[in-house]
Design an enzyme around this catalytic site. Structure first.
Site, PDB file in Angstrom:
ATOM      1  N   GLU A 178     -56.271  17.403   6.908  1.00 51.76           N
ATOM      2  CA  GLU A 178     -56.561  16.110   6.483  1.00 51.76           C
ATOM      3  C   GLU A 178     -57.342  15.437   7.698  1.00 51.76           C
ATOM      4  O   GLU A 178     -58.098  14.561   6.959  1.00 51.76           O
ATOM      5  CB  GLU A 178     -55.159  15.575   5.986  1.00 51.76           C
ATOM      6  CG  GLU A 178     -54.723  16.138   4.914  1.00 51.76           C
ATOM      7  CD  GLU A 178     -55.292  15.708   3.342  1.00 51.76           C
ATOM      8  OE1 GLU A 178     -55.181  14.517   3.352  1.00 51.76           O
ATOM      9  OE2 GLU A 178     -56.022  16.291   2.880  1.00 51.76           O
ATOM     10  N   LEU A 209     -56.602  13.860  15.168  1.00 52.60           N
ATOM     11  CA  LEU A 209     -55.932  12.640  15.848  1.00 52.60           C
ATOM     12  C   LEU A 209     -56.520  12.553  17.163  1.00 52.60           C
ATOM     13  O   LEU A 209     -56.685  13.706  18.099  1.00 52.60           O
ATOM     14  CB  LEU A 209     -54.406  13.087  15.830  1.00 52.60           C
ATOM     15  CG  LEU A 209     -53.594  12.272  16.556  1.00 52.60           C
ATOM     16  CD1 LEU A 209     -53.330  11.004  15.671  1.00 52.60           C
ATOM     17  CD2 LEU A 209     -52.300  12.868  17.021  1.00 52.60           C
ATOM     18  N   LYS A 224     -55.984   7.934  14.075  1.00 57.83           N
ATOM     19  CA  LYS A 224     -56.151   9.136  13.113  1.00 57.83           C
ATOM     20  C   LYS A 224     -57.389   9.032  12.160  1.00 57.83           C
ATOM     21  O   LYS A 224     -57.323   7.889  11.381  1.00 57.83           O
ATOM     22  CB  LYS A 224     -54.741   8.966  12.054  1.00 57.83           C
ATOM     23  CG  LYS A 224     -54.635  10.212  11.229  1.00 57.83           C
ATOM     24  CD  LYS A 224     -53.181  10.212  10.710  1.00 57.83           C
ATOM     25  CE  LYS A 224     -52.778  11.220   9.725  1.00 57.83           C
ATOM     26  NZ  LYS A 224     -51.612  11.128   9.298  1.00 57.83           N
ATOM     27  N   ASP A 267     -42.627  15.557   5.576  1.00 56.74           N
ATOM     28  CA  ASP A 267     -42.926  16.777   6.293  1.00 56.74           C
ATOM     29  C   ASP A 267     -42.225  16.518   7.521  1.00 56.74           C
ATOM     30  O   ASP A 267     -42.849  16.683   8.709  1.00 56.74           O
ATOM     31  CB  ASP A 267     -44.313  16.728   6.510  1.00 56.74           C
ATOM     32  CG  ASP A 267     -45.002  17.450   7.405  1.00 56.74           C
ATOM     33  OD1 ASP A 267     -44.323  18.822   7.181  1.00 56.74           O
ATOM     34  OD2 ASP A 267     -46.128  17.863   7.816  1.00 56.74           O
TER      35      ASP A 267
END
Lengths: 300, 382
Positions: A37, A40, A55, A191
């Protein structure tokens, strides 16, 4: 592109252009990690000069642009809302003036006990811009819990010594408490893995770790709330714990037997927001989740 | 040389295929000076796959599809009757086309599941009958494993992340330790089912396939309307999207009858079935590509293989291709002969298992509507 010396763990060497306003920034950007996705980077927050984590959610060219913009915006906002809610901090500044999109995130109410308990346990949000697709948070100095657990293993020959085992136990107890506070605040991480937990380098609250002499001393900081959601259901909380249990077992098979420590403190420690009846109900639900004969095996 | 016949009938397609696996040569490449190595042993087809395993030979691959009229779906009872009516003809035709004798055939492979109970059992009865008549062992095959193995054999993709998308299944699969593990899947209806049911709402013909006709309509659309987007980790959900797009279709049809077309706010263009098909495809395919990308990041793979009926869709293949190239990888897909349910994939996967010593006793040859992909021991892979 102003970024120099992109050193990263990226599998694919694809040149990534930084979004506005960083494309012409003088700061340095070091690529730390690349997921499906987002990217970083480690950089500096220009307003205060403090180290920061950036991010970036790059545009997905395979997705229809209208849909892509909508999703990027929704996800950046959802993640920021959770972090702001948990850290009890407001946004210091919004993304560069060019788009004029000021982030409107409500300050948490004063006296909200559960939320106050997590201050410092999640990175503070510094700035964001959903149009360009980025969010900047405080940089957490330290190492991941995964690395910390690996390091204890290499410190000794073969089995963990009694001392190391005790240190690991108190680390796991800490993790149980932090997750307890997180769940009590109405947030599901989504997560939980030992890579998504940091050990802050300098302990700021001395009582947080039982043995300050141990190499495992430091505050637990939960990171990467990209899959987080807001829920207070026992089922969601139990699944959150289950995800961690599975991830811990596959990442640290040698220490797997110590994992019940997390669940014990989650439901019993008075510092955990889930101690008492609610915590016990979640643990009972966790047994159901395990017994469901998990239709999937998520083994890499 | 191992030859298998495969019978497939888990949904509205009846498929009969006959496959030949050329004998596997030694893993060490033969020396050019070795006289025992003869060119005659090579298969007639040019080698496309991995150099170690010679390509499989498709001797026959026949299919007959049961299509219900526009606006309706295929019912288990009618579909089972269709399969019973056609299975003997198809088997005879396949045997004639393949030029094989009964004694050449090693095993009878059939789909044990997952799928619709009625159609599955009518084809299983045909397989059991052949097994008794010809005195050949039965091999029960998992339909999903059939798709994955055939896709790998045709494209030569060695260890891809597999997106299996059809009318009954939506799964993101990766191989690990002798199992095809399901990393993500649809939590409610399958993506193909979502498309098929929407085709019914719009009265789009089921011939050749509802999804194909939606794809053609979508090519004429270009307005992106807002639908729910339901990705949960590596899982997806389509029922909410279907409900919403059905509401939109009702709104559009109502506007049509009143002769006041429903206009798009941004472009002031009327919303047509093409726009709805476009929106639906763009949304559900974006979800599929997203979970596939997550799985690829998770296992560190850069190859993707798309199998299943929805895998024929060129827009899905295109989106997946862009995603894979952004990750420095590539996408593999097959055409409708192998994407859509077929008998050859059942023969192929069955023969792979049979060569490892697997067979299904007559008493265990019952079908099952629920048969997880990860239940099958994939002992033919390392």
């Amino acid at each position: 592109m102003a970024a120099t010396n992109l050193i990263g763990t990226a599998v694919v060497e694809v040149e990534h252009k930084l979004p506005l306003p960083f494309d012409e920034s003088q700061e340095s950007f070091e690529l730390i990690a690349q997921g499906a996705e987002s990217l970083l980077y480690r950089t500096t927050f220009s307003a205060t000069g403090q180290p920061a984590a950036l991010k970036v959610r790059p545009e997905k060219k395979w997705r229809h642009p209208t849909l892509d913009k909508r999703l990027t915006r929704a996800r950046i906002l959802a993640e920021a809302r959770v972090l702001v809610k948990l850290s009890g901090e407001g946004i210091v500044a919004s993304g560069s003036g060019n788009s004029g999109k000021r982030a409107k995130v409500k300050q948490p109410r004063e006296g909200d006990h559960d939320v106050a308990g997590l201050k410092g346990f999640v990175p503070a949000v510094l700035a964001l811009d959903w149009e360009s697709g980025w969010m900047m948070t405080e940089w957490i100095e330290g190492r991941t819990v995964k690395k910390a657990v690996y390091d204890t293993k290499t410190d000794r020959n073969g089995d963990n010594t009694t001392e190391a085992t005790e240190a690991l136990k108190s680390l796991l107890a800490c993790i149980g408490e932090v997750i307890g506070i997180l769940h009590a605040s109405g947030v599901i991480h989504g997560d939980l893995t030992t890579s998504n937990m940091m050990l802050r380098a300098q302990p700021s609250t001395p009582e947080s770790i039982a043995s300050p002499t141990s190499s495992l001393a430091g505050d637990i900081v939960l990171i990467d709330f990209g899959l987080s959601s807001q829920s207070v259901s026992e089922e969601d909380r139990a699944v959150d714990l289950y995800v961690l249990e599975r991830a811990f077992g596959s990442t640290h098979p040698r220490e797997e037997y110590l994992f019940p420590e997390v669940l014990k403190t989650y439901a019993e420690s008075t510092r955990s927001g889930m101690h008492g009846k609610t915590g016990k109900l979640v643990l009972r639900k966790l047994e159901d989740v395990r017994m469901r004969g998990r239709k999937k095996s998520m083994l890499g | 040389m191992p030859i298998a016949i495969g019978l497939e009938g888990s949904a509205n397609k009846l498929g009969v295929g006959i496959i030949l696996h050329p004998p596997t040569r030694d893993l060490t490449p033969p020396s050019p000076h070795d006289s025992a190595y003869s060119d005659d042993e090579r298969s007639s087809q040019p080698s496309k796959g991995t150099p170690r395993s010679p390509p499989v030979q498709i001797l026959a691959n026949l299919r007959h599809t049961f299509n219900s009229p526009p606006g309706t779906g295929f019912l288990p009872k009618d579909t089972a009757a269709h399969h019973r009516r056609w299975v003997v003809r198809l088997v005879k035709q396949a045997m004639a086309q393949a030029h094989v004798q009964l004694e050449d055939i090693d095993c009878i492979c059939f789909t044990r599941g997952p799928g619709m109970g009625g159609p599955l059992s009518s084809v299983a009865i045909a397989a059991r009958t052949l097994s008794q008549l010809w005195d050949k062992p039965l091999v029960g095959v998992n339909h999903c494993v059939g798709h994955v193995e055939m896709g790998r054999a045709i494209t030569g993709a060695e260890n891809p992340v597999v997106l299996y998308v059809s009318g009954g299944n939506t799964q993101v699969i990766a191989y690990s330790a002798q199992r095809y593990r399901i990393f993500g899947e649809a939590l409610d209806v399958a993506v193909g089912n979502c498309l098929d049911r929407f085709a019914r709402v719009l009265n789009i013909p089921n011939d050749p396939a509802p999804g194909y006709n939606i794809e053609q309509l979508a090519k004429k659309g270009g307005i992106m309307l807002e639908l729910p987007y339901a990705v949960k980790g590596m899982d997806v959900s389509f029922s909410g999207i279907l409900a919403r797009v059905e509401e939109m279709a009702a709104k559009m049809q109502q506007a049509e009858t009143k002769n006041e077309p429903w206009l798009d706010v941004a472009t002031q263009q009327p919303i047509t079935p093409a726009e709805l098909c476009f929106t639906l495809q763009e949304t559900v395919f974006a979800m599929l590509v997203e979970i596939t990308e997550r799985a690829m990041a998770h296992v560190g793979a850069n190859q993707v293989l798309i199998v299943g009926g929805v895998g024929c869709n060129e827009r899905l293949q295109e989106m997946m291709g862009i995603m894979a190239s952004e990750r420095g990888g590539s996408v593999f897909a097959t055409d409708e002969r192998f994407c859509i349910d077929n008998g050859i994939m059942i023969a192929h996967a069955g023969l792979l298992a049979y060569k490892q010593g697997f067979s299904t006793a007559l008493s265990d040859s019952g079908v099952t509507q629920r048969f997880r992909t990860d239940e099958v021991l994939i002992n033919w892979r390392d």
